[in-house]
Design a protein around this motif. Structure first.
Motif, PDB file in Angstrom:
ATOM      1  N   GLN A 278       0.998  -1.148   0.264  1.00 22.19           N
ATOM      2  CA  GLN A 278       0.104   0.432  -0.293  1.00 22.19           C
ATOM      3  C   GLN A 278       0.798   1.393   0.195  1.00 22.19           C
ATOM      4  OE1 GLN A 278      -3.791   0.051   2.540  1.00 22.19           O
ATOM      5  NE2 GLN A 278      -3.467  -1.871   3.130  1.00 22.19           N
ATOM      6  N   THR A 279       2.199   1.009   0.073  1.00 22.56           N
ATOM      7  CA  THR A 279       2.786   2.308   0.539  1.00 22.56           C
ATOM      8  C   THR A 279       4.508   2.123  -0.092  1.00 22.56           C
ATOM      9  OG1 THR A 279       4.169   1.832   2.654  1.00 22.56           O
ATOM     10  CG2 THR A 279       1.926   3.079   2.658  1.00 22.56           C
ATOM     11  N   PRO A 280       5.585   3.082  -0.376  1.00 23.94           N
ATOM     12  CA  PRO A 280       6.780   2.826  -1.074  1.00 23.94           C
ATOM     13  C   PRO A 280       7.355   2.797   0.055  1.00 23.94           C
ATOM     14  CG  PRO A 280       5.228   5.256  -1.961  1.00 23.94           C
ATOM     15  CD  PRO A 280       4.663   4.653  -1.113  1.00 23.94           C
ATOM     16  N   GLU A 281       6.895   2.545   1.579  1.00 26.09           N
ATOM     17  CA  GLU A 281       8.413   2.798   2.629  1.00 26.09           C
ATOM     18  C   GLU A 281       7.275   0.694   2.756  1.00 26.09           C
ATOM     19  OE1 GLU A 281       7.220   6.752   2.445  1.00 26.09           O
ATOM     20  OE2 GLU A 281       5.731   4.824   2.357  1.00 26.09           O
ATOM     21  N   SER A 282       6.838   0.208   2.422  1.00 24.25           N
ATOM     22  CA  SER A 282       6.752  -1.075   3.133  1.00 24.25           C
ATOM     23  C   SER A 282       6.350  -1.513   1.866  1.00 24.25           C
ATOM     24  CB  SER A 282       4.906  -1.658   2.764  1.00 24.25           C
ATOM     25  OG  SER A 282       4.388  -0.578   1.830  1.00 24.25           O
ATOM     26  N   LEU A 283       6.841  -1.108   0.335  1.00 20.60           N
ATOM     27  CA  LEU A 283       7.539  -2.206  -0.300  1.00 20.60           C
ATOM     28  C   LEU A 283       8.625  -1.987  -0.412  1.00 20.60           C
ATOM     29  CD1 LEU A 283       7.524  -3.673  -3.576  1.00 20.60           C
ATOM     30  CD2 LEU A 283       7.370  -1.017  -4.290  1.00 20.60           C
ATOM     31  N   ALA A 284       9.712  -1.191   0.554  1.00 12.69           N
ATOM     32  CA  ALA A 284      11.117  -0.751   0.244  1.00 12.69           C
ATOM     33  C   ALA A 284      11.311  -1.692   1.105  1.00 12.69           C
ATOM     34  CB  ALA A 284      11.421   0.804   1.058  1.00 12.69           C
ATOM     35  N   ARG A 285      10.479  -2.630   1.869  1.00 16.42           N
ATOM     36  CA  ARG A 285      11.248  -3.262   3.193  1.00 16.42           C
ATOM     37  C   ARG A 285      10.955  -4.875   2.523  1.00 16.42           C
ATOM     38  NH1 ARG A 285       7.549  -1.054   6.913  1.00 16.42           N
ATOM     39  NH2 ARG A 285       5.812  -1.298   6.128  1.00 16.42           N
ATOM     40  N   PHE A 286      11.173  -4.511   1.147  1.00 14.22           N
ATOM     41  CA  PHE A 286      11.053  -6.240   0.647  1.00 14.22           C
ATOM     42  C   PHE A 286      12.683  -6.228   0.247  1.00 14.22           C
ATOM     43  CE2 PHE A 286       6.343  -6.450   1.302  1.00 14.22           C
ATOM     44  CZ  PHE A 286       6.405  -7.983   1.814  1.00 14.22           C
ATOM     45  N   VAL A 287      13.321  -4.714   0.128  1.00 16.37           N
ATOM     46  CA  VAL A 287      14.127  -5.308  -0.612  1.00 16.37           C
ATOM     47  C   VAL A 287      15.346  -4.036   0.045  1.00 16.37           C
ATOM     48  CG1 VAL A 287      13.501  -5.178  -2.892  1.00 16.37           C
ATOM     49  CG2 VAL A 287      13.606  -2.826  -2.070  1.00 16.37           C
ATOM     50  N   ARG A 288      15.394  -4.686   1.258  1.00 17.56           N
ATOM     51  CA  ARG A 288      16.676  -4.128   2.300  1.00 17.56           C
ATOM     52  C   ARG A 288      17.693  -4.989   2.115  1.00 17.56           C
ATOM     53  NH1 ARG A 288      12.911  -3.888   7.597  1.00 17.56           N
ATOM     54  NH2 ARG A 288      12.009  -5.831   6.808  1.00 17.56           N
ATOM     55  N   PRO A 289      19.134  -4.533   2.292  1.00 18.99           N
ATOM     56  CA  PRO A 289      19.941  -5.075   1.856  1.00 18.99           C
ATOM     57  C   PRO A 289      20.192  -7.217   2.285  1.00 18.99           C
ATOM     58  CG  PRO A 289      20.887  -2.963   2.509  1.00 18.99           C
ATOM     59  CD  PRO A 289      19.411  -3.429   2.845  1.00 18.99           C
ATOM     60  N   ASP A 290      19.452  -7.510   3.541  1.00 19.20           N
ATOM     61  CA  ASP A 290      19.753  -9.013   3.628  1.00 19.20           C
ATOM     62  C   ASP A 290      18.439  -9.012   2.907  1.00 19.20           C
ATOM     63  OD1 ASP A 290      17.630  -7.483   5.492  1.00 19.20           O
ATOM     64  OD2 ASP A 290      18.900  -8.616   7.140  1.00 19.20           O
ATOM     65  N   GLU A 291      17.341  -9.154   2.537  1.00 17.75           N
ATOM     66  CA  GLU A 291      16.727  -9.661   2.257  1.00 17.75           C
ATOM     67  C   GLU A 291      16.511  -9.601   0.578  1.00 17.75           C
ATOM     68  OE1 GLU A 291      12.494  -9.117   3.318  1.00 17.75           O
ATOM     69  OE2 GLU A 291      13.502  -7.552   5.358  1.00 17.75           O
ATOM     70  N   MET A 292      15.180  -9.338  -0.687  1.00 14.02           N
ATOM     71  CA  MET A 292      14.953  -9.672  -1.350  1.00 14.02           C
ATOM     72  C   MET A 292      16.078  -8.741  -3.069  1.00 14.02           C
ATOM     73  SD  MET A 292      11.351 -10.819  -2.048  1.00 14.02           S
ATOM     74  CE  MET A 292      11.353 -12.255  -3.541  1.00 14.02           C
ATOM     75  N   HIS A 293      16.807  -8.794  -3.865  1.00 14.50           N
ATOM     76  CA  HIS A 293      17.432  -8.054  -4.746  1.00 14.50           C
ATOM     77  C   HIS A 293      16.348  -7.527  -5.650  1.00 14.50           C
ATOM     78  CE1 HIS A 293      18.866 -11.886  -4.126  1.00 14.50           C
ATOM     79  NE2 HIS A 293      20.372 -11.056  -4.312  1.00 14.50           N
ATOM     80  N   GLN A 294      15.089  -7.314  -5.595  1.00 13.07           N
ATOM     81  CA  GLN A 294      14.324  -6.149  -6.097  1.00 13.07           C
ATOM     82  C   GLN A 294      12.972  -6.742  -5.852  1.00 13.07           C
ATOM     83  OE1 GLN A 294      15.437  -6.609 -10.528  1.00 13.07           O
ATOM     84  NE2 GLN A 294      16.476  -4.965 -10.582  1.00 13.07           N
ATOM     85  N   SER A 295      11.798  -5.482  -6.146  1.00 17.59           N
ATOM     86  CA  SER A 295      10.464  -5.662  -6.225  1.00 17.59           C
ATOM     87  C   SER A 295      10.454  -5.359  -7.429  1.00 17.59           C
ATOM     88  CB  SER A 295       9.589  -5.180  -4.658  1.00 17.59           C
ATOM     89  OG  SER A 295       8.916  -5.838  -4.935  1.00 17.59           O
ATOM     90  N   PHE A 296       8.861  -5.525  -7.834  1.00 17.76           N
ATOM     91  CA  PHE A 296       8.093  -4.758  -8.883  1.00 17.76           C
ATOM     92  C   PHE A 296       6.966  -3.365  -8.345  1.00 17.76           C
ATOM     93  CE2 PHE A 296       7.273  -9.828 -11.117  1.00 17.76           C
ATOM     94  CZ  PHE A 296       8.357  -9.286 -11.911  1.00 17.76           C
ATOM     95  N   ASN A 297       7.676  -2.573  -9.085  1.00 18.32           N
ATOM     96  CA  ASN A 297       7.120  -0.875  -9.004  1.00 18.32           C
ATOM     97  C   ASN A 297       5.692  -1.060  -9.392  1.00 18.32           C
ATOM     98  OD1 ASN A 297       6.742   1.336  -7.894  1.00 18.32           O
ATOM     99  ND2 ASN A 297       9.011   1.811  -9.739  1.00 18.32           N
ATOM    100  N   THR A 327      18.003  -0.223  -5.793  1.00 17.65           N
ATOM    101  CA  THR A 327      17.648  -0.187  -7.827  1.00 17.65           C
ATOM    102  C   THR A 327      16.451  -0.552  -7.537  1.00 17.65           C
ATOM    103  OG1 THR A 327      18.448  -2.020  -8.292  1.00 17.65           O
ATOM    104  CG2 THR A 327      20.022  -0.299  -8.614  1.00 17.65           C
ATOM    105  N   PRO A 328      15.210   0.382  -8.476  1.00 19.52           N
ATOM    106  CA  PRO A 328      14.031   0.272  -8.776  1.00 19.52           C
ATOM    107  C   PRO A 328      14.030  -0.580  -9.804  1.00 19.52           C
ATOM    108  CG  PRO A 328      14.764   2.280 -10.020  1.00 19.52           C
ATOM    109  CD  PRO A 328      16.101   1.847  -8.701  1.00 19.52           C
ATOM    110  N   THR A 329      12.270  -1.212 -10.201  1.00 17.76           N
ATOM    111  CA  THR A 329      12.269  -1.569 -11.302  1.00 17.76           C
ATOM    112  C   THR A 329      10.981  -0.504 -11.650  1.00 17.76           C
ATOM    113  OG1 THR A 329      10.762  -3.138 -10.299  1.00 17.76           O
ATOM    114  CG2 THR A 329      12.820  -4.246  -9.831  1.00 17.76           C
ATOM    115  N   TRP A 330      10.589  -0.959 -13.167  1.00 21.38           N
ATOM    116  CA  TRP A 330      10.298  -0.177 -14.238  1.00 21.38           C
ATOM    117  C   TRP A 330       9.042  -1.350 -14.418  1.00 21.38           C
ATOM    118  CZ3 TRP A 330       9.953   4.453 -11.332  1.00 21.38           C
ATOM    119  CH2 TRP A 330      11.089   4.737 -11.267  1.00 21.38           C
ATOM    120  N   VAL A 331       8.232  -1.493 -15.176  1.00 24.31           N
ATOM    121  CA  VAL A 331       7.368  -2.352 -15.848  1.00 24.31           C
ATOM    122  C   VAL A 331       5.664  -1.427 -16.191  1.00 24.31           C
ATOM    123  CG1 VAL A 331       6.049  -3.398 -13.735  1.00 24.31           C
ATOM    124  CG2 VAL A 331       6.021  -4.504 -15.818  1.00 24.31           C
TER     125      VAL A 331
END
Length: 526
Positions: A278-297, A327-331
């Motif tokens: 629901q928020t950019p901040e919650s999306l960013a939590r998935f791509v913290r340095p020790d978690e996932m590499h990217q998340s669909f934006n 780094t972001p992703t775009w689609v």
């Protein structure tokens, strides 16, 4: 200037989504398969992408076209065999292409051995603990355990013969797993290792924001009953939805464990989350340095055709990701949404806008995900009800997703447009008017959308890894978006009148310029 070997391959990649049923048919049965993909890999190399992401090809009853998995470590005979998967990986790597496969951890198929065992074992059994079985409410337990709805429409619960209910946030043939059960985590760690050992370069994680639900499985509060919430990022009031079934904090421990597994392998193996937050901040939590590499934006995909909307997506995305160093992703399109040519109005205007939005997107830092057929300028197809297969169509009667999943047109003057060796229509019939949209028809035309994509991806390589991650949005007012990234200035005209071009050499344009930037056109200036 080529790729910088010091930068992980996925950070600034162009990644092409292959919807396995609809890309290329190798055996003539009207359904795409792994040998068909392998045969067409030179096309992707020549297009200029860096990687392909393949939708699920695992053993499955195909109730949701592979997103209902019965065996995560085998290939469905509809699509080939494990040896075909190995051959695809080998050929892709020979051509310099990375391969990302889809992983579906939120739910299994109801044909999975675990779920069959759960039904056979009965209430209170250890087998049922791997899923979310509950007693119903009301007289005789005849009502669902809570008020949650399925993403595909209707209740998220189905009752079994012994009276218990099981949770399925998607189709009733896709029971949700209980991620609080240790065997679930263990199974998926084994699945990751199985495919990493076979050479896959990454995973696209389906419903990555799912997995865990609030342990109480309480009712969802409807929005009208909740106060507005102050969002720190926007400093405006917005009514956040109450979602006890999504984006729970426990999910991040899963991805920390997965990151440790990926890091054991060479070649910069990666994972990318499909996380609708629901928020950019919650999306960013998935791509913290020790978690996932990217998340669909998905913000770029969801934005209106508006210079202001695009500017807000750029600044908001980069601001949210900066604190975690991602780094972001775009689609713009994928197998779940209406193709962006159609979203932008269809016809000549829709195609012009689609090309312009694509050019602006490709200049941004991070990875761009392209959906098969968008490089041909394909529009959403009108699928007759007799040919619809999307489970959401059967549950709701709404349009569903079939129109963006119609098989690729490769050549010839009529369907099946060389989709496979047979002459019959494929699993979803192709429109006859696609004759001028085939790969064959566009390949030799310098003004075609296919030629535009090839050139844009070629020019993108000259600056993608060297231009840096900083983007400066340059206010223009009105309907023009302008931003600068390193040596490249990008200008996009979302208005109805021509706009002035900034000084410099035109590196790439989405359409004819004639000294000005026409409406629905974008350009790269160096």
């Amino acid at each position: 200037m080529g790729w910088n070997d010091q930068i992980e391959w996925w950070r600034h990649a162009a990644i092409y989504q292959v919807y396995v049923r609809s890309f290329a048919d190798g055996d003539g049965d009207g359904v795409g398969d792994l040998p068909g993909i392998t045969a067409r890999l030179p096309y992707l190399r020549d297009l200029g992408v860096d990687a392909l992401w393949i939708t699920p090809f695992y053993t499955s009853p195909q109730n949701d076209h592979g997103y209902d998995v019965a065996d995560y470590c085998d290939v469905d005979p509809l699509f080939g065999s494990l040896s075909d998967a190995d051959a695809l990986l080998d050929r892709a790597h020979e051509l310099g292409l990375k391969v990302i496969v889809d992983l579906v951890p939120n739910h299994t198929s109801d044909a999975h051995e675990w779920f069959r065992a759960a039904l056979a074992a009965g209430p209170g059994s250890p087998e049922r603990e791997r899923y979310l079985f509950r007693e119903g409410r009301g007289e005789g337990g005849a009502e669902p355990p809570n008020n949650w709805d399925s993403v595909f429409g209707g209740p998220a619960w189905t009752r079994v013969e012994d009276g218990q209910w099981y949770l399925h946030l998607f189709d009733s043939t896709q029971p949700d797993l209980n991620w609080r059960h240790p065997e679930v985590a263990e199974m998926f760690e084994d699945v990751l290792t199985f495919w990493l050992d076979r050479g896959v370069d990454g995973f696209r994680v389906d419903v990555a924001h799912g997995l865990f639900k609030e342990e109480s499985l309480r009712d969802q509060l409807v929005d009208e009953d909740r106060p507005a919430t102050q969002l720190p990022s926007a400093m405006v009031e917005r009514r956040l939805r109450d979602e006890p079934m999504w984006d729970q904090p426990e999910v991040h421990d899963v991805y920390r464990r997965w990151r440790q597994i990926l890091d054991k392998y060479d070649g910069d193996r990666m994972d990318v989350a499909e996380a609708w937050t629901q928020t950019p901040e919650s999306l960013a939590r998935f791509v913290r340095p020790d978690e996932m590499h990217q998340s669909f934006n998905f913000a770029w995909l969801l934005a209106d055709w508006s210079a202001l909307a695009f500017a807000e997506v750029i600044t908001g995305t980069l601001a949210a990701l900066e604190p975690v160093g991602a780094t972001p992703t775009w689609v713009l399109s994928n197998h779940d949404v209406i193709r962006h040519v159609t979203r932008y109005g269809g016809g000549a205007q829709g195609l012009a806008r689609a090309r312009a939005a694509t050019l602006a997107m490709l200049a941004l830092p991070g990875s761009s995900y392209l959906y098969q057929g968008e490089e041909l300028g394909l529009e959403q197809a009108d699928v007759h009800p007799d040919h619809r297969q999307d489970p959401s169509w059967f549950r709701t009667g709404e349009e569903g997703r079939d129109g963006c999943r119609v098989p690729m047109p490769w050549g010839g003057q009529e369907p099946p447009f060389e989709f496979g060796p047979g002459s019959a229509q494929p699993w979803i019939p192709q429109p006859a008017e696609w004759a001028d949209r085939t790969v064959e028809a566009q390949a030799g035309d310098p003004g075609s959308t296919l030629s535009f994509y090839r050139e844009a991806l070629r020019v993108r390589r000259t600056f993608a890894t060297s231009a840096g991650d900083h983007v400066e949005v340059i206010p223009q007012g009105g309907d023009v978006l302008m931003f600068r990234r390193g040596p490249v200035t990008v200008v996009l005209n979302c208005g109805t009148e021509p706009a002035a071009l900034p000084a410099g050499d035109v590196l790439m344009a989405s359409g004819p310029l004639e000294g000005q930037l026409p409406p629905d056109t974008a350009a790269w200036i160096g």
